[in-house]
Motif scaffolding. Structure first.
Motif, PDB file in Angstrom:
ATOM      1  N   ALA A  83      30.150  14.370 -23.115  1.00 41.22           N
ATOM      2  CA  ALA A  83      30.126  13.551 -24.321  1.00 41.22           C
ATOM      3  C   ALA A  83      29.308  14.279 -25.378  1.00 41.22           C
ATOM      4  O   ALA A  83      28.490  15.155 -25.069  1.00 41.22           O
ATOM      5  CB  ALA A  83      29.540  12.167 -24.039  1.00 41.22           C
ATOM      6  N   VAL A 164      38.934  20.453 -26.778  1.00 43.25           N
ATOM      7  CA  VAL A 164      39.136  19.022 -26.595  1.00 43.25           C
ATOM      8  C   VAL A 164      39.788  18.398 -27.823  1.00 43.25           C
ATOM      9  O   VAL A 164      40.699  17.566 -27.699  1.00 43.25           O
ATOM     10  CB  VAL A 164      37.797  18.319 -26.301  1.00 43.25           C
ATOM     11  N   ASP A 165      39.381  18.806 -29.023  1.00 44.96           N
ATOM     12  CA  ASP A 165      39.939  18.187 -30.223  1.00 44.96           C
ATOM     13  C   ASP A 165      39.841  19.131 -31.407  1.00 44.96           C
ATOM     14  O   ASP A 165      38.901  19.939 -31.499  1.00 44.96           O
ATOM     15  CB  ASP A 165      39.207  16.882 -30.552  1.00 44.96           C
ATOM     16  N   LEU A 178      33.032  12.687 -28.817  1.00 48.06           N
ATOM     17  CA  LEU A 178      33.614  12.676 -27.480  1.00 48.06           C
ATOM     18  C   LEU A 178      32.795  11.752 -26.591  1.00 48.06           C
ATOM     19  O   LEU A 178      31.572  11.722 -26.675  1.00 48.06           O
ATOM     20  CB  LEU A 178      33.614  14.086 -26.882  1.00 48.06           C
ATOM     21  N   THR A 181      34.639  12.355 -21.421  1.00 49.10           N
ATOM     22  CA  THR A 181      35.793  13.246 -21.358  1.00 49.10           C
ATOM     23  C   THR A 181      35.673  14.146 -20.134  1.00 49.10           C
ATOM     24  O   THR A 181      34.628  14.739 -19.882  1.00 49.10           O
ATOM     25  CB  THR A 181      35.876  14.108 -22.627  1.00 49.10           C
ATOM     26  N   SER A 196      28.811  23.532 -24.560  1.00 50.51           N
ATOM     27  CA  SER A 196      29.702  23.028 -25.604  1.00 50.51           C
ATOM     28  C   SER A 196      29.830  24.068 -26.716  1.00 50.51           C
ATOM     29  O   SER A 196      29.008  24.980 -26.847  1.00 50.51           O
ATOM     30  CB  SER A 196      29.149  21.728 -26.178  1.00 50.51           C
TER      31      SER A 196
END
Length: 220
Positions: A83, A164-165, A178, A181, A196
């Motif tokens: 997250a 992820v996006d 997020l 996930t 990340s």
């Protein structure tokens, strides 16, 4: 004689004080390290000033990365519940006209050793046993021995990038959030590492400027 006996008896009646026996405290139970709650610190934001005067900033907050058991139950799989909130801003007073851009967020998983080729090397044989008599041998049993080895060829690990996006924007600030996930990688038999990342791309009519953010690396 009587006086001596009386003196000894009198001495035996004198109370003797004894020090209390100190009992050792029972050892406290060692709770061990606290369970991993997944919370990780965020690294410093990525900041760049473009040649035409714009200041691009990409950052992350409220990050968490919790290792969880993979659904496949395979020992060579790694799965995490992640997250975080990733933001991008464009400031300053540039000399060009902004035309929006893209904010991309995801994770990088590094594996120390990857599972390579697996080979089964074996051999099979057939043998019989029996009883002898004058005319020859009467077979009474059959044996099929099996033998073999398994060869595992590990190979150097690599870094897998999981996007992820991607959020396209017309005007900053821009945000990607997020929550819970799942991130998964297969074929990893060594120690794994997770961090990340986020990249902010700011566009004008004729240019693209990119700044990146990389989070704190977590080892599992």
């Amino acid at each position: 004689m009587l006086n001596r006996f009386a003196a000894l008896a009198a001495c035996s009646l004198i109370p003797l004080s004894t020090a209390p026996i100190a009992l050792a405290d029972p050892p406290a139970d060692d709770p061990g390290p606290p369970p991993d709650n997944g919370v990780v610190a965020s690294a410093d934001p990525g900041v760049v000033t473009t040649p035409d005067g714009w200041i691009l900033t990409v950052a992350a907050t409220n990050e968490s990365q919790l290792p969880v058991a993979p659904l496949t139950t395979a020992v060579s799989s790694r799965e995490y519940l992640v997250a975080g909130t990733f933001t991008g801003t464009v400031g300053g007073h540039g000399s060009t006209s902004l035309a929006g851009g893209v904010l991309e967020a995801g994770y990088q998983i590094g594996c120390g050793i990857e599972l390579g080729q697996i080979r089964l090397i074996g051999q099979i044989g057939v043998s019989t046993s029996g009883s002898r008599f004058t005319g020859g041998l009467v077979p009474t049993g059959l044996t099929i021995p099996l033998s073999g080895t398994i060869e595992i060829h590990p190979k150097p690990g690599q870094v897998s990038t999981v996007t992820v996006d991607k959020k396209t924007f017309k005007a900053a600030p821009v945000r990607v959030t997020l929550k819970d996930t799942h991130i998964k990688v297969d074929g990893c038999v060594g120690q794994s590492f997770l961090r990340s990342y986020a990249t902010l791309t700011s566009s004008t009519t004729d240019t693209d400027d990119v700044v990146a953010y990389y989070g704190v690396t977590k080892s599992v």
